[in-house]
Design a protein around this motif. Structure first.
Motif, PDB file in Angstrom:
ATOM      1  N   CYS A  43       0.817  -1.215   0.000  1.00  0.00           N
ATOM      2  CA  CYS A  43       0.000   0.000   0.000  1.00  0.00           C
ATOM      3  C   CYS A  43       0.849   1.262   0.000  1.00  0.00           C
ATOM      4  O   CYS A  43       1.926   1.312   0.603  1.00  0.00           O
ATOM      5  CB  CYS A  43      -0.886  -0.027   1.235  1.00  0.00           C
ATOM      6  SG  CYS A  43      -1.937   1.409   1.417  1.00  0.00           S
ATOM      7  N   CYS A  81     -11.925  -8.612  -3.210  1.00  0.00           N
ATOM      8  CA  CYS A  81     -11.323  -8.013  -4.407  1.00  0.00           C
ATOM      9  C   CYS A  81     -10.187  -8.876  -4.977  1.00  0.00           C
ATOM     10  O   CYS A  81      -9.472  -9.546  -4.221  1.00  0.00           O
ATOM     11  CB  CYS A  81     -10.902  -6.581  -4.100  1.00  0.00           C
ATOM     12  SG  CYS A  81      -9.167  -6.273  -4.116  1.00  0.00           S
ATOM     13  N   CYS A 111      -8.322  -1.628   3.958  1.00  0.00           N
ATOM     14  CA  CYS A 111      -9.677  -2.175   3.767  1.00  0.00           C
ATOM     15  C   CYS A 111      -9.816  -3.498   4.532  1.00  0.00           C
ATOM     16  O   CYS A 111      -8.820  -4.160   4.845  1.00  0.00           O
ATOM     17  CB  CYS A 111      -9.953  -2.376   2.280  1.00  0.00           C
ATOM     18  SG  CYS A 111      -8.835  -3.537   1.508  1.00  0.00           S
ATOM     19  N   CYS A 278      -3.253   5.204  -7.311  1.00  0.00           N
ATOM     20  CA  CYS A 278      -1.964   4.937  -6.656  1.00  0.00           C
ATOM     21  C   CYS A 278      -0.848   4.568  -7.629  1.00  0.00           C
ATOM     22  O   CYS A 278       0.317   4.548  -7.253  1.00  0.00           O
ATOM     23  CB  CYS A 278      -2.121   3.847  -5.605  1.00  0.00           C
ATOM     24  SG  CYS A 278      -2.599   4.548  -4.027  1.00  0.00           S
ATOM     25  N   CYS A 307      -6.954   8.297  -0.408  1.00  0.00           N
ATOM     26  CA  CYS A 307      -7.518   6.977  -0.712  1.00  0.00           C
ATOM     27  C   CYS A 307      -8.926   6.874  -0.125  1.00  0.00           C
ATOM     28  O   CYS A 307      -9.226   7.458   0.917  1.00  0.00           O
ATOM     29  CB  CYS A 307      -6.625   5.895  -0.119  1.00  0.00           C
ATOM     30  SG  CYS A 307      -7.319   4.238  -0.305  1.00  0.00           S
ATOM     31  N   CYS A 340     -14.495  -4.002  -4.207  1.00  0.00           N
ATOM     32  CA  CYS A 340     -13.757  -2.962  -3.487  1.00  0.00           C
ATOM     33  C   CYS A 340     -14.797  -1.974  -2.956  1.00  0.00           C
ATOM     34  O   CYS A 340     -15.188  -1.032  -3.644  1.00  0.00           O
ATOM     35  CB  CYS A 340     -12.751  -2.252  -4.384  1.00  0.00           C
ATOM     36  SG  CYS A 340     -11.941  -0.906  -3.481  1.00  0.00           S
ATOM     37  N   TYR A 343     -13.979   2.121  -2.615  1.00  0.00           N
ATOM     38  CA  TYR A 343     -13.990   2.888  -3.874  1.00  0.00           C
ATOM     39  C   TYR A 343     -15.388   2.902  -4.490  1.00  0.00           C
ATOM     40  O   TYR A 343     -15.842   3.915  -5.006  1.00  0.00           O
ATOM     41  CB  TYR A 343     -12.947   2.345  -4.865  1.00  0.00           C
ATOM     42  CG  TYR A 343     -11.611   3.025  -4.650  1.00  0.00           C
ATOM     43  CD1 TYR A 343     -11.376   4.319  -5.101  1.00  0.00           C
ATOM     44  CD2 TYR A 343     -10.593   2.404  -3.940  1.00  0.00           C
ATOM     45  CE1 TYR A 343     -10.177   4.968  -4.861  1.00  0.00           C
ATOM     46  CE2 TYR A 343      -9.386   3.045  -3.696  1.00  0.00           C
ATOM     47  CZ  TYR A 343      -9.184   4.326  -4.160  1.00  0.00           C
ATOM     48  OH  TYR A 343      -8.008   4.976  -3.913  1.00  0.00           O
TER      49      TYR A 343
HETATM   50  S1  BJ8 Z   1      -3.645   3.916  -0.728  1.00  0.00           S
HETATM   51  S2  BJ8 Z   1      -5.751   2.520  -3.205  1.00  0.00           S
HETATM   52  S3  BJ8 Z   1      -2.648   1.016  -2.371  1.00  0.00           S
HETATM   53  S4  BJ8 Z   1      -5.393   0.954  -0.027  1.00  0.00           S
HETATM   54  S5  BJ8 Z   1      -8.746  -2.505  -4.438  1.00  0.00           S
HETATM   55  S6  BJ8 Z   1      -7.147  -4.078  -1.716  1.00  0.00           S
HETATM   56  S7  BJ8 Z   1      -8.752  -0.892  -1.276  1.00  0.00           S
HETATM   57  S8  BJ8 Z   1     -10.635  -3.832  -1.775  1.00  0.00           S
HETATM   58  S9  BJ8 Z   1      -5.472  -1.199  -3.075  1.00  0.00           S
HETATM   59 FE1  BJ8 Z   1      -4.889   0.695  -2.202  1.00  0.00          FE
HETATM   60 FE2  BJ8 Z   1      -3.349   1.731  -0.357  1.00  0.00          FE
HETATM   61 FE3  BJ8 Z   1      -5.619   2.925  -0.996  1.00  0.00          FE
HETATM   62 FE4  BJ8 Z   1      -3.630   2.967  -2.708  1.00  0.00          FE
HETATM   63 FE5  BJ8 Z   1      -8.842  -3.048  -0.707  1.00  0.00          FE
HETATM   64 FE6  BJ8 Z   1     -10.041  -1.913  -2.747  1.00  0.00          FE
HETATM   65 FE7  BJ8 Z   1      -8.882  -4.250  -3.065  1.00  0.00          FE
HETATM   66 FE8  BJ8 Z   1      -7.442  -2.076  -2.675  1.00  0.00          FE
END
Ligand code: BJ8
Length: 387
Positions: A43, A81, A111, A278, A307, A340, A343
């Motif tokens: 992340c 996801c 998440c 991202c 995010c 997801c 989002y």
């Molecule tokens: S800062 S976008 S890299 S959390 S797509 S695993 S959120 S269910 S990737 Fe993310 Fe960090 Fe945020 Fe960026 Fe969960 Fe959604 Fe799957 Fe996700």
């Protein structure tokens, strides 16, 4: 419909980035053989400057391929996801060398799917989870996140038997800022009309650069890529035809299988001029402050990433609006991964924000399979035709 030309020129600029993920496996093995410690992350909230300051190699472990999803589904439920399932599947099957080589995996409480997946991943790898506050509404979140950054520092020092000095951390902040600035310079080339690169070419560099593990070398290559693209443009190279519809892409991270969305957009007569997600501007738009307490600077920077896991999340809208203006966007397209929730729930907020600005908006939900390409083509084609 002005479909993009198959723009391969100048190929050498993109080659080293397009195969970077695969080529990086060998580099990573060599680094391990030299005794270097490796940390894997999932992340953008994880402050990688701490690894840099410790001399630890770091790598993103988010998978963009459906290959191991069936294996993951023997443990995880199907309706989460694909990024989570695929990443866990690679750990389970041992098929991802980056996962395999990671001595430490640093997760974060973003998440729910990832939070719970890390419990299972902890049975396979040494997993350390940073606790991320879910809001920036008050100072409580910031002081909590600051303490989490200090705890990660301690964990890295213990795990890799190193000392992270303030001086090394300041150097790391400067080095990572340099990389951010170059990647921003790269994507800002697409402010030009027509842009000097297609969205796919831009993505190759943004995505590929994270698998280059020699910082000095990476900086040189990025500089050369930016200069090379500019020079080609000045010589008259036009990979994107005038009139292609300028698209800002937002939503979940893109890379690997989800490149199909970019292909679909560009085959329908659009061109992705900037990635708000991202994979792009969300990570590179801002700099970490190089003055004062380096930990406080990291805390300020990382906590302000826009995010959807944050509530509320005005930072995403602020960046999105600014990018639409800067890149003279014709429209915004959002890509969300199936299941997801953060989002997908935020889509309504984004739609309303863009409607008030008068910017057309399309939200596409997808996964890592190729099964929905025709459907994506139909929806995207109709949307771009209408612009
Ligand atoms: S800062 S976008 S890299 S959390 S797509 S695993 S959120 S269910 S990737 Fe993310 Fe960090 Fe945020 Fe960026 Fe969960 Fe959604 Fe799957 Fe996700």
């Amino acid at each position: 419909m002005t479909e993009l030309k198959k723009a391969a020129e100048p190929p050498e600029i993109f080659e080293s980035f397009s195969g970077a993920r695969r080529l990086g496996f060998l580099t990573m093995k060599a680094l391990k053989d030299q005794g270097r410690g490796v940390a894997g992350t999932f992340c953008s909230y994880v402050p990688v400057e701490l690894f840099m300051a410790a001399g630890v190699v770091y790598v993103g472990l988010c998978s963009g391929s459906e290959e191991t999803i069936p294996d993951a589904e023997t443990v995880l439920p199907r309706n989460i996801c694909p990024l989570i399932k695929a990443s866990y599947g690679y750990a389970l099957t041992g098929k991802c060398p980056y996962m395999y080589f990671s001595d430490l995996v640093v997760g974060e409480t973003t998440c729910d799917g990832k939070i719970k997946m890390y419990e299972h991943l902890g049975e396979i790898k040494d997993v350390y989870v940073m606790e991320l506050p879910k809001t920036r509404r008050d100072d409580k979140g910031a002081s909590f996140w600051l303490s989490e950054i200090h705890l990660l520092k301690q964990k890295i020092e213990e795990k890799f038997a190193v000392k992270i000095t303030d001086e090394n951390l300041r150097l790391a902040i400067r080095a990572r800022n340099q990389e951010r600035a170059l990647l921003k310079e790269l994507y800002e080339l697409s402010v030009l009309d027509p842009p000097p690169v297609t969205g796919l070419q831009q993505l190759q560099i943004l995505y590929g650069s994270q698998f280059k593990f020699d910082h000095e070398e990476k900086i040189k290559e990025l500089r050369a890529a930016v200069d090379g693209i500019k020079a080609e443009y000045e010589r008259g190279s036009r990979p994107v035809p005038p009139g292609a519809k300028r698209i800002v892409l937002t939503g979940c991270p893109i890379g690997g299988a989800t490149e199909k969305v970019v292909r679909v957009i560009e085959e329908a007569g659009g061109v992705v001029v900037v990635y708000e997600n991202c994979t792009g501007a969300k990570q590179y738009d801002r700099q970490v402050c190089e003055e004062g307490d380096p930990y406080k600077a990291l805390c300020d920077y990382y906590l302000n990433i826009g995010c959807s896991v944050m509530s509320p999340n005005p930072a995403r809208l602020e960046l999105l609006g600014r990018l639409c203006d800067q890149f003279s966007a014709c429209a915004v397209i959002e890509m969300t991964l199936q299941s997801c929730h953060t989002y997908q729930i935020e889509t309504r907020t984004v739609r309303r924000f863009l409607k008030e600005r008068g910017t057309p908006f399309l939200s596409l939900e997808t996964d890592y399979s190729a099964g929905d390409v025709q459907q994506l083509k139909t929806r995207t084609g109709a949307f771009i035709e209408m612009l």
